[in-house]
Design a protein around this motif. Structure first.
Motif, short mmCIF file in Angstrom:
data_model
loop_
_atom_site.label_atom_id
_atom_site.label_comp_id
_atom_site.label_asym_id
_atom_site.label_seq_id
_atom_site.Cartn_x
_atom_site.Cartn_y
_atom_site.Cartn_z
N ASN A 86 100.56 74.80 6.91
CA ASN A 86 100.44 73.87 8.03
C ASN A 86 99.05 73.90 8.65
O ASN A 86 98.56 72.89 9.17
CB ASN A 86 101.49 74.17 9.10
CG ASN A 86 102.88 73.70 8.70
OD1 ASN A 86 103.05 72.96 7.74
ND2 ASN A 86 103.89 74.15 9.43
N THR A 87 98.38 75.06 8.59
CA THR A 87 97.02 75.15 9.13
C THR A 87 96.03 74.36 8.28
O THR A 87 94.95 74.02 8.74
CB THR A 87 96.55 76.62 9.21
OG1 THR A 87 96.41 77.16 7.88
CG2 THR A 87 97.53 77.48 10.00
N ALA A 88 96.42 74.07 7.03
CA ALA A 88 95.58 73.26 6.14
C ALA A 88 95.99 71.80 6.18
O ALA A 88 95.44 70.98 5.43
CB ALA A 88 95.68 73.79 4.72
N GLY A 89 96.95 71.46 7.04
CA GLY A 89 97.42 70.08 7.12
C GLY A 89 98.31 69.70 5.95
O GLY A 89 98.39 68.53 5.57
N ILE A 90 99.00 70.70 5.37
CA ILE A 90 99.88 70.45 4.23
C ILE A 90 101.28 70.94 4.57
O ILE A 90 101.48 72.11 4.89
CB ILE A 90 99.38 71.18 2.96
CG1 ILE A 90 97.97 70.70 2.58
CG2 ILE A 90 100.34 70.97 1.80
CD1 ILE A 90 97.35 71.50 1.45
N SER A 91 102.25 70.03 4.52
CA SER A 91 103.64 70.40 4.70
C SER A 91 104.24 70.84 3.37
O SER A 91 103.78 70.40 2.31
CB SER A 91 104.45 69.24 5.28
OG SER A 91 104.08 68.99 6.62
N VAL A 92 105.25 71.67 3.43
CA VAL A 92 105.92 72.18 2.23
C VAL A 92 107.38 71.73 2.28
O VAL A 92 108.10 72.04 3.23
CB VAL A 92 105.86 73.71 2.15
CG1 VAL A 92 106.60 74.22 0.92
CG2 VAL A 92 104.41 74.19 2.15
N ARG A 93 107.80 70.99 1.28
CA ARG A 93 109.19 70.56 1.23
C ARG A 93 109.83 70.96 -0.09
O ARG A 93 109.13 71.17 -1.09
CB ARG A 93 109.29 69.05 1.44
CG ARG A 93 108.58 68.24 0.38
CD ARG A 93 108.61 66.76 0.72
NE ARG A 93 107.92 65.97 -0.30
CZ ARG A 93 107.67 64.68 -0.19
NH1 ARG A 93 108.06 64.03 0.89
NH2 ARG A 93 107.05 64.02 -1.15
N VAL A 94 111.13 71.07 -0.08
CA VAL A 94 111.88 71.45 -1.27
C VAL A 94 112.71 70.26 -1.71
O VAL A 94 113.53 69.74 -0.94
CB VAL A 94 112.78 72.66 -1.00
CG1 VAL A 94 113.63 72.99 -2.23
CG2 VAL A 94 111.94 73.87 -0.60
N ALA A 95 112.49 69.81 -2.94
CA ALA A 95 113.20 68.63 -3.45
C ALA A 95 114.53 69.00 -4.08
O ALA A 95 115.47 68.20 -4.07
CB ALA A 95 112.33 67.89 -4.46
N SER A 96 114.61 70.21 -4.67
CA SER A 96 115.86 70.57 -5.35
C SER A 96 115.96 72.08 -5.51
O SER A 96 114.96 72.80 -5.46
CB SER A 96 115.93 69.90 -6.73
OG SER A 96 114.98 70.49 -7.62
#
Length: 253
Positions: A86-96
């Motif tokens: 998040n500090t890099a402006g990148i969200s992490v999501r899980v698709a499956s």
């Protein structure tokens, strides 16, 4: 089966789903599946993960406990990863999420990763070919029992390894992984190298100058105590990776 930690909004615990839904302008009450797939992520850029868990056929009680603990630790890995990304402006999501079981996977529970550097082993090639439901620019993380370096210096068990066959961005994570291992290995997949200035031991010498304040330390993420940092150049490298795309809500699975 979806898990609360799959949502890109979950970066700490405990968490109030009601407050997060309100902040995301989602009507409450709502189903877990809707919350995970419809919420807008905090950042404009996203990295999408698919989690695959190797399970031993005819598991005994010890193996069942291992698999339960493994899934519990993934929550911590995901929230830890988001706190840095998040500090890099990148969200992490899980698709499956998917469980991989059967005699073919029994032999891959203790994964041979060769030198985890210049080559990819036959076992990595076999495991990483399992990409059910994975999109072209998704990353797959395989959770195995152990990751074994069998060639080159400093052979033995690793927290994880992110060497992968062409066009199959993947990492393997072992049971001994730290809370920061997944973030570190995905960092490699996004183009990051170990930081300079460390005598990391990768050439066969002792790791004498570790920097546990940095995510990309080459002296094991197990030595990181507080939330590690990314440099500006590392952030810029990650953002420009083709594996980082625009954050749009996932379609419900």
């Amino acid at each position: 089966m979806p898990n609360l930690s799959d949502s890109c909004l979950i970066d700490r615990r405990p968490v109030s789903i009601k407050s997060l839904a309100k902040k995301a302008k989602m009507a409450f009450p709502l189903s877990l599946r809707t919350f995970i797939h419809k919420a807008e992520c905090a950042s404009a850029s996203c990295v999408t993960l698919n989690l695959k868990f190797l399970e031993q056929t005819d598991s005994d009680e010890t193996e069942v406990i291992r698999e339960r603990n493994q899934r519990h630790s993934v929550f911590t890995m995901l929230t830890s990863m988001r706190s840095v990304y998040n500090t890099a402006g990148i969200s992490v999501r899980v698709a499956s999420r998917e469980s991989l079981a059967g005699t073919a996977f029994d032999s891959l529970l203790d994964l041979d990763v060769a030198d985890c550097n210049s080559s990819v082993s036959a076992e990595q090639t076999s495991l990483f070919a399992n990409r059910n439901g994975v999109q072209v620019f998704d990353i797959v993380v395989y959770f195995v029992r152990s990751v074994m370096k069998t060639s080159g210096p400093n052979q033995g068990g690793l927290n994880g390894c992110s060497r992968f066959p062409k066009n199959e961005p993947s990492a393997a994570i072992s049971d001994i992984a730290s809370r920061w291992t997944m973030a570190h290995e995905v960092g490699h997949i996004l183009g990051l190298n170990h930081i300079t200035g460390e005598n990391s031991g990768l050439g066969g010498t002792a790791c004498s100058t570790p920097d546990p304040t940095r995510l990309m330390t080459g002296c094991s993420t197990s030595n990181i105590t507080d939330t590690p940092t990314l440099s500006l150049s590392e952030t810029e490298m990650m953002i420009t990776s083709p594996l980082v795309g625009n954050c749009v809500p996932n379609a419900p699975g």
